[in-house]
Write a protein that holds these residues in place. Structure first.
Motif, PDB file in Angstrom:
ATOM      1  N   ARG A 298      64.999 -36.655  36.030  1.00  0.00           N
ATOM      2  CA  ARG A 298      65.103 -37.425  34.786  1.00  0.00           C
ATOM      3  C   ARG A 298      64.360 -36.698  33.886  1.00  0.00           C
ATOM      4  NH1 ARG A 298      64.804 -43.109  37.390  1.00  0.00           N
ATOM      5  NH2 ARG A 298      66.379 -43.166  38.924  1.00  0.00           N
ATOM      6  N   GLY A 299      64.913 -36.127  32.785  1.00  0.00           N
ATOM      7  CA  GLY A 299      64.057 -35.523  31.753  1.00  0.00           C
ATOM      8  C   GLY A 299      62.724 -34.521  32.353  1.00  0.00           C
ATOM      9  N   ASP A 300      61.731 -34.842  32.484  1.00  0.00           N
ATOM     10  CA  ASP A 300      60.777 -33.608  33.042  1.00  0.00           C
ATOM     11  C   ASP A 300      60.280 -33.955  34.405  1.00  0.00           C
ATOM     12  OD1 ASP A 300      59.303 -35.196  31.631  1.00  0.00           O
ATOM     13  OD2 ASP A 300      58.153 -33.804  30.682  1.00  0.00           O
ATOM     14  N   ARG A 301      60.564 -35.442  34.788  1.00  0.00           N
ATOM     15  CA  ARG A 301      60.129 -35.854  36.068  1.00  0.00           C
ATOM     16  C   ARG A 301      60.997 -36.291  37.224  1.00  0.00           C
ATOM     17  NH1 ARG A 301      57.184 -41.172  34.784  1.00  0.00           N
ATOM     18  NH2 ARG A 301      56.336 -40.457  36.794  1.00  0.00           N
ATOM     19  N   TYR A 302      60.499 -35.987  38.297  1.00  0.00           N
ATOM     20  CA  TYR A 302      61.240 -36.387  39.429  1.00  0.00           C
ATOM     21  C   TYR A 302      60.940 -37.839  39.931  1.00  0.00           C
ATOM     22  CZ  TYR A 302      62.733 -31.749  40.358  1.00  0.00           C
ATOM     23  OH  TYR A 302      63.546 -30.504  40.469  1.00  0.00           O
ATOM     24  N   PHE A 303      62.224 -38.758  40.202  1.00  0.00           N
ATOM     25  CA  PHE A 303      61.983 -40.003  40.758  1.00  0.00           C
ATOM     26  C   PHE A 303      62.674 -40.036  42.379  1.00  0.00           C
ATOM     27  CE2 PHE A 303      61.718 -40.238  36.249  1.00  0.00           C
ATOM     28  CZ  PHE A 303      60.749 -41.092  35.942  1.00  0.00           C
ATOM     29  N   ASP A 304      61.956 -40.668  43.120  1.00  0.00           N
ATOM     30  CA  ASP A 304      62.363 -40.980  44.630  1.00  0.00           C
ATOM     31  C   ASP A 304      63.530 -42.138  44.348  1.00  0.00           C
ATOM     32  OD1 ASP A 304      62.899 -41.283  47.198  1.00  0.00           O
ATOM     33  OD2 ASP A 304      60.718 -41.787  47.606  1.00  0.00           O
ATOM     34  N   ILE A 305      64.738 -41.686  44.702  1.00  0.00           N
ATOM     35  CA  ILE A 305      65.930 -42.673  44.421  1.00  0.00           C
ATOM     36  C   ILE A 305      66.401 -43.205  45.954  1.00  0.00           C
ATOM     37  CG2 ILE A 305      66.802 -41.950  42.409  1.00  0.00           C
ATOM     38  CD1 ILE A 305      68.892 -40.403  43.736  1.00  0.00           C
TER      39      ILE A 305
ATOM     40  N   ASN B  12      66.573 -52.099  56.622  1.00  0.00           N
ATOM     41  CA  ASN B  12      65.903 -52.809  57.653  1.00  0.00           C
ATOM     42  C   ASN B  12      65.801 -52.051  58.945  1.00  0.00           C
ATOM     43  OD1 ASN B  12      65.359 -54.860  55.764  1.00  0.00           O
ATOM     44  ND2 ASN B  12      66.541 -56.552  56.686  1.00  0.00           N
ATOM     45  N   ALA B  13      66.950 -51.462  59.261  1.00  0.00           N
ATOM     46  CA  ALA B  13      67.177 -50.820  60.622  1.00  0.00           C
ATOM     47  C   ALA B  13      66.581 -49.465  60.239  1.00  0.00           C
ATOM     48  CB  ALA B  13      68.509 -50.722  61.142  1.00  0.00           C
ATOM     49  N   GLY B  14      66.140 -48.877  59.268  1.00  0.00           N
ATOM     50  CA  GLY B  14      65.388 -47.712  59.080  1.00  0.00           C
ATOM     51  C   GLY B  14      66.550 -46.608  58.464  1.00  0.00           C
ATOM     52  N   THR B  15      67.857 -47.254  58.181  1.00  0.00           N
ATOM     53  CA  THR B  15      69.069 -46.381  57.850  1.00  0.00           C
ATOM     54  C   THR B  15      68.507 -46.216  56.402  1.00  0.00           C
ATOM     55  OG1 THR B  15      70.566 -47.395  58.934  1.00  0.00           O
ATOM     56  CG2 THR B  15      71.426 -46.165  57.104  1.00  0.00           C
ATOM     57  N   ARG B  16      68.598 -44.597  55.856  1.00  0.00           N
ATOM     58  CA  ARG B  16      68.299 -44.204  54.607  1.00  0.00           C
ATOM     59  C   ARG B  16      69.477 -43.904  53.767  1.00  0.00           C
ATOM     60  NH1 ARG B  16      63.042 -41.219  53.932  1.00  0.00           N
ATOM     61  NH2 ARG B  16      61.536 -41.983  55.521  1.00  0.00           N
ATOM     62  N   TYR B  17      69.466 -44.350  52.572  1.00  0.00           N
ATOM     63  CA  TYR B  17      70.683 -44.168  51.753  1.00  0.00           C
ATOM     64  C   TYR B  17      70.419 -44.044  50.203  1.00  0.00           C
ATOM     65  CZ  TYR B  17      70.427 -48.972  50.673  1.00  0.00           C
ATOM     66  OH  TYR B  17      70.180 -50.351  50.170  1.00  0.00           O
ATOM     67  N   VAL B  18      71.115 -43.421  49.474  1.00  0.00           N
ATOM     68  CA  VAL B  18      70.970 -43.076  47.947  1.00  0.00           C
ATOM     69  C   VAL B  18      72.458 -43.624  47.371  1.00  0.00           C
ATOM     70  CG1 VAL B  18      69.228 -41.523  48.200  1.00  0.00           C
ATOM     71  CG2 VAL B  18      71.680 -40.761  47.903  1.00  0.00           C
ATOM     72  N   TYR B  19      72.244 -43.995  46.273  1.00  0.00           N
ATOM     73  CA  TYR B  19      73.403 -44.086  45.243  1.00  0.00           C
ATOM     74  C   TYR B  19      73.448 -43.078  44.351  1.00  0.00           C
ATOM     75  CZ  TYR B  19      73.440 -49.157  46.651  1.00  0.00           C
ATOM     76  OH  TYR B  19      73.746 -50.085  47.404  1.00  0.00           O
ATOM     77  N   LEU B  20      74.733 -42.281  44.364  1.00  0.00           N
ATOM     78  CA  LEU B  20      75.002 -41.034  43.547  1.00  0.00           C
ATOM     79  C   LEU B  20      76.229 -41.282  42.949  1.00  0.00           C
ATOM     80  CD1 LEU B  20      74.501 -38.290  46.263  1.00  0.00           C
ATOM     81  CD2 LEU B  20      72.849 -38.867  44.470  1.00  0.00           C
ATOM     82  N   THR B  21      76.424 -40.607  41.661  1.00  0.00           N
ATOM     83  CA  THR B  21      77.486 -41.014  40.929  1.00  0.00           C
ATOM     84  C   THR B  21      78.469 -39.783  40.688  1.00  0.00           C
ATOM     85  OG1 THR B  21      76.183 -42.416  39.671  1.00  0.00           O
ATOM     86  CG2 THR B  21      78.190 -41.801  38.605  1.00  0.00           C
TER      87      THR B  21
END
Length: 80
Positions: free
Chosen positions: A32-39, A44-53
């Motif tokens: 975003r702009g010139d910086r990275y953000f962890d999304i 709880n069970a350790g499942t990792r996910y992201v929201y993408l558009t």
């Protein structure tokens, strides 16, 4: 900078509205702009996910299938 470690290798995630990259360690960052953000979200069970558009539609995506799809050297994904 988020929870990134120096050992992460980054690979572009293509086909979505955001400019994102996924690491071999299962992190997703968005530019975003010139910086990275962890999304990355972790359940709880350790499942990792992201929201993408895509085309304005927000979708929840699990990290593991994204890793298998976008990381070309799957050596880090093959061991559980």
């Amino acid at each position: 900078m988020g929870h990134f470690s120096k050992g992460d290798k980054w690979y572009p995630i293509t086909g979505y509205d955001q400019k994102c990259e996924i690491s071999n360690l299962g992190h997703v960052r968005e530019l975003r702009g010139d910086r990275y953000f962890d999304i990355t979200h972790v359940q709880n069970a350790g499942t990792r996910y992201v929201y993408l558009t895509k085309g304005g539609k927000r979708m929840r995506k699990n990290i593991l299938p994204l890793m298998k799809r976008f990381i070309k050297d799957n050596t880090s994904c093959s061991k559980s």
